[in-house]
Design a protein around this motif. Structure first.
Motif, PDB file in Angstrom:
ATOM      1  N   LYS A  19      78.395  46.985 -57.361  1.00 55.63           N
ATOM      2  CA  LYS A  19      77.067  46.600 -56.883  1.00 55.63           C
ATOM      3  C   LYS A  19      76.633  47.441 -55.693  1.00 55.63           C
ATOM      4  CE  LYS A  19      74.333  42.654 -55.278  1.00 55.63           C
ATOM      5  NZ  LYS A  19      74.321  41.195 -54.992  1.00 55.63           N
ATOM      6  N   TYR A  20      77.562  47.670 -54.769  1.00 54.94           N
ATOM      7  CA  TYR A  20      77.214  48.388 -53.535  1.00 54.94           C
ATOM      8  C   TYR A  20      77.624  49.864 -53.575  1.00 54.94           C
ATOM      9  CZ  TYR A  20      76.294  43.726 -51.750  1.00 54.94           C
ATOM     10  OH  TYR A  20      75.794  42.454 -51.581  1.00 54.94           O
ATOM     11  N   HIS A  21      78.081  50.319 -54.730  1.00 57.73           N
ATOM     12  CA  HIS A  21      78.432  51.726 -54.937  1.00 57.73           C
ATOM     13  C   HIS A  21      79.399  52.230 -53.857  1.00 57.73           C
ATOM     14  CE1 HIS A  21      75.238  51.757 -57.929  1.00 57.73           C
ATOM     15  NE2 HIS A  21      74.412  51.276 -57.010  1.00 57.73           N
ATOM     16  N   ILE A  22      80.452  51.474 -53.654  1.00 57.04           N
ATOM     17  CA  ILE A  22      81.444  51.808 -52.636  1.00 57.04           C
ATOM     18  C   ILE A  22      82.229  53.041 -53.074  1.00 57.04           C
ATOM     19  CG2 ILE A  22      83.464  51.008 -51.365  1.00 57.04           C
ATOM     20  CD1 ILE A  22      80.912  49.520 -50.649  1.00 57.04           C
ATOM     21  N   LYS A  23      82.214  54.051 -52.231  1.00 57.21           N
ATOM     22  CA  LYS A  23      82.929  55.284 -52.531  1.00 57.21           C
ATOM     23  C   LYS A  23      84.258  55.299 -51.785  1.00 57.21           C
ATOM     24  CE  LYS A  23      78.672  57.945 -53.197  1.00 57.21           C
ATOM     25  NZ  LYS A  23      77.870  59.124 -52.752  1.00 57.21           N
ATOM     26  N   ARG A  24      85.182  56.089 -52.270  1.00 55.06           N
ATOM     27  CA  ARG A  24      86.485  56.236 -51.623  1.00 55.06           C
ATOM     28  C   ARG A  24      86.346  57.203 -50.455  1.00 55.06           C
ATOM     29  NH1 ARG A  24      86.682  52.362 -54.428  1.00 55.06           N
ATOM     30  NH2 ARG A  24      88.167  51.956 -56.115  1.00 55.06           N
ATOM     31  N   ARG A  25      86.333  56.688 -49.245  1.00 52.57           N
ATOM     32  CA  ARG A  25      86.113  57.507 -48.046  1.00 52.57           C
ATOM     33  C   ARG A  25      87.339  57.410 -47.129  1.00 52.57           C
ATOM     34  NH1 ARG A  25      80.531  54.873 -46.249  1.00 52.57           N
ATOM     35  NH2 ARG A  25      80.700  56.339 -44.494  1.00 52.57           N
ATOM     36  N   LEU A  26      88.504  57.650 -47.699  1.00 53.91           N
ATOM     37  CA  LEU A  26      89.765  57.504 -46.965  1.00 53.91           C
ATOM     38  C   LEU A  26      89.844  58.432 -45.753  1.00 53.91           C
ATOM     39  CD1 LEU A  26      92.588  56.308 -46.683  1.00 53.91           C
ATOM     40  CD2 LEU A  26      93.420  58.050 -48.278  1.00 53.91           C
ATOM     41  N   ALA A  27      89.553  59.710 -45.947  1.00 57.47           N
ATOM     42  CA  ALA A  27      89.669  60.683 -44.855  1.00 57.47           C
ATOM     43  C   ALA A  27      88.726  60.339 -43.707  1.00 57.47           C
ATOM     44  CB  ALA A  27      89.379  62.082 -45.369  1.00 57.47           C
ATOM     45  N   GLU A  28      87.504  59.960 -44.033  1.00 60.56           N
ATOM     46  CA  GLU A  28      86.530  59.595 -43.006  1.00 60.56           C
ATOM     47  C   GLU A  28      86.978  58.345 -42.253  1.00 60.56           C
ATOM     48  OE1 GLU A  28      81.802  58.306 -42.636  1.00 60.56           O
ATOM     49  OE2 GLU A  28      82.655  58.852 -44.584  1.00 60.56           O
ATOM     50  N   GLY A  29      87.450  57.360 -42.994  1.00 60.38           N
ATOM     51  CA  GLY A  29      87.916  56.121 -42.377  1.00 60.38           C
ATOM     52  C   GLY A  29      89.086  56.363 -41.443  1.00 60.38           C
ATOM     53  N   MET A  30      90.054  57.169 -41.876  1.00 59.56           N
ATOM     54  CA  MET A  30      91.219  57.465 -41.045  1.00 59.56           C
ATOM     55  C   MET A  30      90.827  58.235 -39.789  1.00 59.56           C
ATOM     56  SD  MET A  30      94.068  58.422 -43.943  1.00 59.56           S
ATOM     57  CE  MET A  30      95.358  58.712 -42.744  1.00 59.56           C
ATOM     58  N   ALA A  31      89.884  59.171 -39.929  1.00 58.85           N
ATOM     59  CA  ALA A  31      89.453  59.962 -38.772  1.00 58.85           C
ATOM     60  C   ALA A  31      88.846  59.069 -37.693  1.00 58.85           C
ATOM     61  CB  ALA A  31      88.448  61.017 -39.219  1.00 58.85           C
ATOM     62  N   PHE A  32      87.925  58.195 -38.095  1.00 57.37           N
ATOM     63  CA  PHE A  32      87.306  57.280 -37.131  1.00 57.37           C
ATOM     64  C   PHE A  32      88.331  56.288 -36.577  1.00 57.37           C
ATOM     65  CE2 PHE A  32      83.216  58.650 -38.846  1.00 57.37           C
ATOM     66  CZ  PHE A  32      82.411  58.587 -37.721  1.00 57.37           C
ATOM     67  N   HIS A  33      89.181  55.762 -37.447  1.00 62.18           N
ATOM     68  CA  HIS A  33      90.124  54.723 -37.055  1.00 62.18           C
ATOM     69  C   HIS A  33      91.103  55.227 -35.998  1.00 62.18           C
ATOM     70  CE1 HIS A  33      91.181  50.635 -38.052  1.00 62.18           C
ATOM     71  NE2 HIS A  33      92.469  50.925 -38.070  1.00 62.18           N
ATOM     72  N   PHE A  34      91.631  56.412 -36.196  1.00 64.05           N
ATOM     73  CA  PHE A  34      92.669  56.904 -35.293  1.00 64.05           C
ATOM     74  C   PHE A  34      92.102  57.465 -33.987  1.00 64.05           C
ATOM     75  CE2 PHE A  34      95.003  57.555 -39.480  1.00 64.05           C
ATOM     76  CZ  PHE A  34      95.590  56.304 -39.397  1.00 64.05           C
ATOM     77  N   VAL A  35      90.827  57.855 -33.994  1.00 65.57           N
ATOM     78  CA  VAL A  35      90.200  58.267 -32.731  1.00 65.57           C
ATOM     79  C   VAL A  35      89.866  57.046 -31.882  1.00 65.57           C
ATOM     80  CG1 VAL A  35      88.121  59.276 -31.696  1.00 65.57           C
ATOM     81  CG2 VAL A  35      89.283  60.452 -33.559  1.00 65.57           C
ATOM     82  N   PHE A  36      89.192  56.074 -32.491  1.00 65.49           N
ATOM     83  CA  PHE A  36      88.758  54.899 -31.735  1.00 65.49           C
ATOM     84  C   PHE A  36      89.909  53.946 -31.450  1.00 65.49           C
ATOM     85  CE2 PHE A  36      84.683  56.522 -33.021  1.00 65.49           C
ATOM     86  CZ  PHE A  36      83.854  56.175 -31.965  1.00 65.49           C
ATOM     87  N   MET A  37      91.027  54.116 -32.150  1.00 68.46           N
ATOM     88  CA  MET A  37      92.220  53.314 -31.860  1.00 68.46           C
ATOM     89  C   MET A  37      92.645  53.501 -30.415  1.00 68.46           C
ATOM     90  SD  MET A  37      96.055  53.761 -33.429  1.00 68.46           S
ATOM     91  CE  MET A  37      96.221  55.393 -32.695  1.00 68.46           C
ATOM     92  N   TRP A  38      92.627  54.758 -29.946  1.00 70.61           N
ATOM     93  CA  TRP A  38      93.061  55.047 -28.584  1.00 70.61           C
ATOM     94  C   TRP A  38      92.075  54.501 -27.558  1.00 70.61           C
ATOM     95  CZ3 TRP A  38      97.863  55.838 -28.556  1.00 70.61           C
ATOM     96  CH2 TRP A  38      98.487  56.559 -29.589  1.00 70.61           C
TER      97      TRP A  38
END
Length: 233
Positions: A60-79
Protein backbone atom coordinates in the motif's frame (compact mmCIF):
# COMPACT_ATOMS: atom_id res chain seq x y z
CA UNK A 1 -1.32 37.05 43.73
CA UNK A 2 0.67 35.17 41.13
CA UNK A 3 4.19 33.85 41.70
CA UNK A 4 6.90 32.56 39.39
CA UNK A 5 8.20 29.11 40.36
CA UNK A 6 11.39 27.91 38.71
CA UNK A 7 11.00 24.32 37.53
CA UNK A 8 13.44 23.23 34.83
CA UNK A 9 17.06 24.43 34.46
CA UNK A 10 18.23 25.50 31.01
CA UNK A 11 20.44 22.41 30.60
CA UNK A 12 17.55 20.02 31.31
CA UNK A 13 15.39 21.81 28.75
CA UNK A 14 18.11 21.66 26.10
CA UNK A 15 18.75 17.95 26.68
CA UNK A 16 15.00 17.29 26.61
CA UNK A 17 14.29 19.10 23.35
CA UNK A 18 17.44 17.85 21.61
CA UNK A 19 16.53 14.30 22.53
CA UNK A 20 13.15 14.50 20.81
CA UNK A 21 14.38 14.92 17.18
CA UNK A 22 17.37 12.64 17.81
CA UNK A 23 15.15 9.81 19.04
CA UNK A 24 12.67 10.41 16.22
CA UNK A 25 15.45 10.07 13.61
CA UNK A 26 16.77 6.97 15.38
CA UNK A 27 13.35 5.31 15.26
CA UNK A 28 12.77 6.33 11.63
CA UNK A 29 16.18 5.09 10.45
CA UNK A 30 15.75 1.95 12.57
CA UNK A 31 12.52 1.24 10.72
CA UNK A 32 14.33 1.56 7.39
CA UNK A 33 16.78 -1.08 8.60
CA UNK A 34 13.99 -3.31 9.91
CA UNK A 35 11.92 -3.05 6.74
CA UNK A 36 14.90 -4.36 4.77
CA UNK A 37 14.68 -7.56 6.83
CA UNK A 38 11.33 -8.02 8.59
CA UNK A 39 11.46 -11.32 10.50
CA UNK A 40 9.35 -10.79 13.63
CA UNK A 41 5.89 -12.26 13.90
CA UNK A 42 3.78 -14.31 16.29
CA UNK A 43 3.54 -17.83 14.87
CA UNK A 44 2.06 -21.06 16.16
CA UNK A 45 2.13 -24.42 14.39
CA UNK A 46 3.32 -22.74 11.21
CA UNK A 47 0.49 -20.18 11.17
CA UNK A 48 1.23 -16.46 11.47
CA UNK A 49 -1.22 -14.82 13.87
CA UNK A 50 0.40 -11.39 13.97
CA UNK A 51 3.05 -9.57 11.95
CA UNK A 52 4.21 -6.06 12.84
CA UNK A 53 4.20 -4.99 9.20
CA UNK A 54 2.08 -7.27 6.97
CA UNK A 55 2.69 -7.51 3.25
CA UNK A 56 -0.33 -5.28 2.59
CA UNK A 57 1.48 -2.47 4.42
CA UNK A 58 4.52 -2.69 2.14
CA UNK A 59 2.35 -2.85 -0.97
CA UNK A 60 0.00 0.00 0.00
CA UNK A 61 2.74 2.45 0.95
CA UNK A 62 5.27 1.22 -1.63
CA UNK A 63 7.94 0.60 0.99
CA UNK A 64 11.33 0.21 -0.63
CA UNK A 65 14.36 -1.57 0.78
CA UNK A 66 16.53 1.31 2.00
CA UNK A 67 18.99 -0.59 4.19
CA UNK A 68 22.10 1.45 3.34
CA UNK A 69 20.32 4.76 3.91
CA UNK A 70 18.82 3.57 7.19
CA UNK A 71 22.17 2.32 8.49
CA UNK A 72 23.93 5.56 7.51
CA UNK A 73 21.46 7.73 9.42
CA UNK A 74 21.20 5.30 12.34
CA UNK A 75 24.91 5.03 13.04
CA UNK A 76 25.57 8.77 12.70
CA UNK A 77 22.73 9.89 14.95
CA UNK A 78 23.45 7.03 17.37
CA UNK A 79 26.50 8.92 18.60
CA UNK A 80 24.61 12.20 18.95
CA UNK A 81 21.86 10.39 20.86
CA UNK A 82 24.45 8.71 23.11
CA UNK A 83 26.38 11.96 23.76
CA UNK A 84 23.19 13.85 24.59
CA UNK A 85 22.13 11.09 26.97
CA UNK A 86 25.54 10.91 28.63
CA UNK A 87 25.68 14.68 29.18
CA UNK A 88 22.14 14.62 30.56
CA UNK A 89 22.97 11.93 33.12
CA UNK A 90 26.23 13.69 34.00
CA UNK A 91 24.41 16.97 34.55
CA UNK A 92 21.76 15.41 36.79
CA UNK A 93 24.52 13.90 38.94
CA UNK A 94 26.58 17.10 39.21
CA UNK A 95 23.62 19.43 39.71
CA UNK A 96 21.72 17.17 42.10
CA UNK A 97 18.70 16.94 39.79
CA UNK A 98 18.86 13.17 40.22
CA UNK A 99 17.07 13.64 43.58
CA UNK A 100 13.91 14.59 41.69
CA UNK A 101 14.24 11.81 39.10
CA UNK A 102 15.20 8.60 40.88
CA UNK A 103 12.29 6.55 42.25
CA UNK A 104 11.94 6.36 46.03
CA UNK A 105 10.77 3.41 48.08
CA UNK A 106 7.25 4.78 48.04
CA UNK A 107 7.27 5.52 44.29
CA UNK A 108 6.10 2.07 43.22
CA UNK A 109 3.04 2.24 45.49
CA UNK A 110 2.31 5.87 44.66
CA UNK A 111 2.58 5.20 40.92
CA UNK A 112 -0.60 3.13 41.12
CA UNK A 113 -2.34 6.03 42.88
CA UNK A 114 -1.18 8.37 40.11
CA UNK A 115 -2.58 5.97 37.50
CA UNK A 116 -5.92 5.75 39.32
CA UNK A 117 -6.04 9.55 39.50
CA UNK A 118 -5.26 9.89 35.78
CA UNK A 119 -8.05 7.41 35.01
CA UNK A 120 -10.40 9.48 37.21
CA UNK A 121 -10.88 6.54 39.57
CA UNK A 122 -9.32 8.47 42.47
CA UNK A 123 -10.18 12.05 43.39
CA UNK A 124 -6.84 13.22 44.71
CA UNK A 125 -3.34 12.59 43.44
CA UNK A 126 -0.56 11.59 45.86
CA UNK A 127 1.74 14.46 46.92
CA UNK A 128 4.57 15.18 44.52
CA UNK A 129 7.46 17.54 44.02
CA UNK A 130 8.73 18.34 40.52
CA UNK A 131 7.78 14.87 39.23
CA UNK A 132 5.22 12.40 40.50
CA UNK A 133 6.00 8.77 41.30
CA UNK A 134 4.97 7.47 37.87
CA UNK A 135 7.17 10.05 36.14
CA UNK A 136 10.15 9.17 38.34
CA UNK A 137 9.85 5.51 37.37
CA UNK A 138 9.25 6.28 33.68
CA UNK A 139 12.10 8.81 33.35
CA UNK A 140 14.56 6.53 35.11
CA UNK A 141 13.44 3.55 33.03
CA UNK A 142 13.92 5.43 29.76
CA UNK A 143 17.53 6.23 30.73
CA UNK A 144 18.16 2.53 31.35
CA UNK A 145 16.45 1.76 28.05
CA UNK A 146 18.75 4.22 26.29
CA UNK A 147 21.79 2.45 27.67
CA UNK A 148 20.32 -0.89 26.61
CA UNK A 149 19.69 0.39 23.09
CA UNK A 150 23.24 1.70 22.82
CA UNK A 151 24.86 -1.53 24.00
CA UNK A 152 22.68 -3.86 21.91
CA UNK A 153 23.06 -1.53 18.92
CA UNK A 154 26.86 -1.63 19.14
CA UNK A 155 26.73 -5.42 19.52
CA UNK A 156 24.62 -5.69 16.34
CA UNK A 157 26.68 -3.13 14.44
CA UNK A 158 30.08 -4.68 15.21
CA UNK A 159 29.45 -8.30 16.24
CA UNK A 160 33.02 -9.40 15.53
CA UNK A 161 34.85 -6.48 17.12
CA UNK A 162 32.53 -6.51 20.15
CA UNK A 163 31.97 -10.26 20.38
CA UNK A 164 32.19 -10.08 24.19
CA UNK A 165 29.32 -7.58 24.25
CA UNK A 166 27.36 -9.73 21.81
CA UNK A 167 27.89 -12.69 24.16
CA UNK A 168 26.57 -10.66 27.12
CA UNK A 169 23.50 -9.72 25.05
CA UNK A 170 22.79 -13.41 24.38
CA UNK A 171 23.91 -13.58 20.75
CA UNK A 172 23.07 -11.66 17.59
CA UNK A 173 19.41 -12.62 17.32
CA UNK A 174 18.71 -11.99 21.00
CA UNK A 175 20.47 -8.61 20.86
CA UNK A 176 18.37 -7.66 17.82
CA UNK A 177 15.14 -8.70 19.56
CA UNK A 178 16.07 -6.66 22.65
CA UNK A 179 16.93 -3.70 20.44
CA UNK A 180 13.59 -3.99 18.62
CA UNK A 181 11.65 -4.38 21.87
CA UNK A 182 13.28 -1.28 23.34
CA UNK A 183 12.20 0.67 20.26
CA UNK A 184 8.60 -0.36 20.93
CA UNK A 185 9.16 0.77 24.51
CA UNK A 186 10.22 4.25 23.32
CA UNK A 187 7.08 4.55 21.23
CA UNK A 188 4.89 3.57 24.19
CA UNK A 189 6.79 5.96 26.45
CA UNK A 190 6.25 8.78 23.95
CA UNK A 191 2.48 8.15 23.79
CA UNK A 192 2.18 7.97 27.60
CA UNK A 193 4.38 11.05 27.99
CA UNK A 194 2.17 13.09 25.65
CA UNK A 195 -0.95 11.94 27.52
CA UNK A 196 0.61 12.97 30.84
CA UNK A 197 1.53 16.38 29.42
CA UNK A 198 -2.03 16.90 28.22
CA UNK A 199 -3.42 15.88 31.60
CA UNK A 200 -0.98 18.15 33.45
CA UNK A 201 -2.09 21.18 31.44
CA UNK A 202 -0.58 24.07 29.50
CA UNK A 203 1.43 25.52 32.38
CA UNK A 204 3.31 22.25 32.81
CA UNK A 205 4.14 22.10 29.09
CA UNK A 206 5.24 25.72 28.76
CA UNK A 207 7.49 25.39 31.82
CA UNK A 208 9.64 22.93 29.84
CA UNK A 209 10.17 25.71 27.28
CA UNK A 210 10.69 28.78 29.44
CA UNK A 211 11.84 27.05 32.64
CA UNK A 212 9.29 28.45 35.08
CA UNK A 213 5.63 28.20 35.95
CA UNK A 214 3.25 30.97 37.00
CA UNK A 215 1.12 29.86 39.92
CA UNK A 216 -0.82 31.22 42.90
CA UNK A 217 0.67 31.99 46.32
CA UNK A 218 -0.48 28.83 48.08
CA UNK A 219 0.77 26.51 45.35
CA UNK A 220 4.11 28.33 45.27
CA UNK A 221 4.55 27.83 49.02
CA UNK A 222 3.68 24.12 48.74
CA UNK A 223 6.18 23.63 45.92
CA UNK A 224 8.89 25.51 47.84
CA UNK A 225 8.28 23.35 50.92
CA UNK A 226 8.36 20.12 48.89
CA UNK A 227 11.59 21.23 47.21
CA UNK A 228 13.23 21.85 50.59
CA UNK A 229 12.10 18.44 51.84
CA UNK A 230 13.43 16.80 48.69
CA UNK A 231 16.84 18.42 49.06
CA UNK A 232 16.96 17.41 52.70
CA UNK A 233 16.48 13.74 51.79
Amino acid sequence: MKHIVNKHPLAIRWFHWLNFPLLAIMIWSGLLIYWAYDPYAIKLFGHTFFKFFPEEFYQKYHIKRRLAEGMAFHFVFMWLFAINGFLYVLYTIISGEWRYLLPKKSSWREAWLVLLHDLHLRKTAPPQNKYNAAQRIAYTAVIVMGLGSLLTGIAIYKPIQFNWLLFICGGYQTARIIHFTLTIGYCLFFVIHIIQVLLAGWQNFISMIRGFEVTDTLTAKIIAKQTEDEKAT
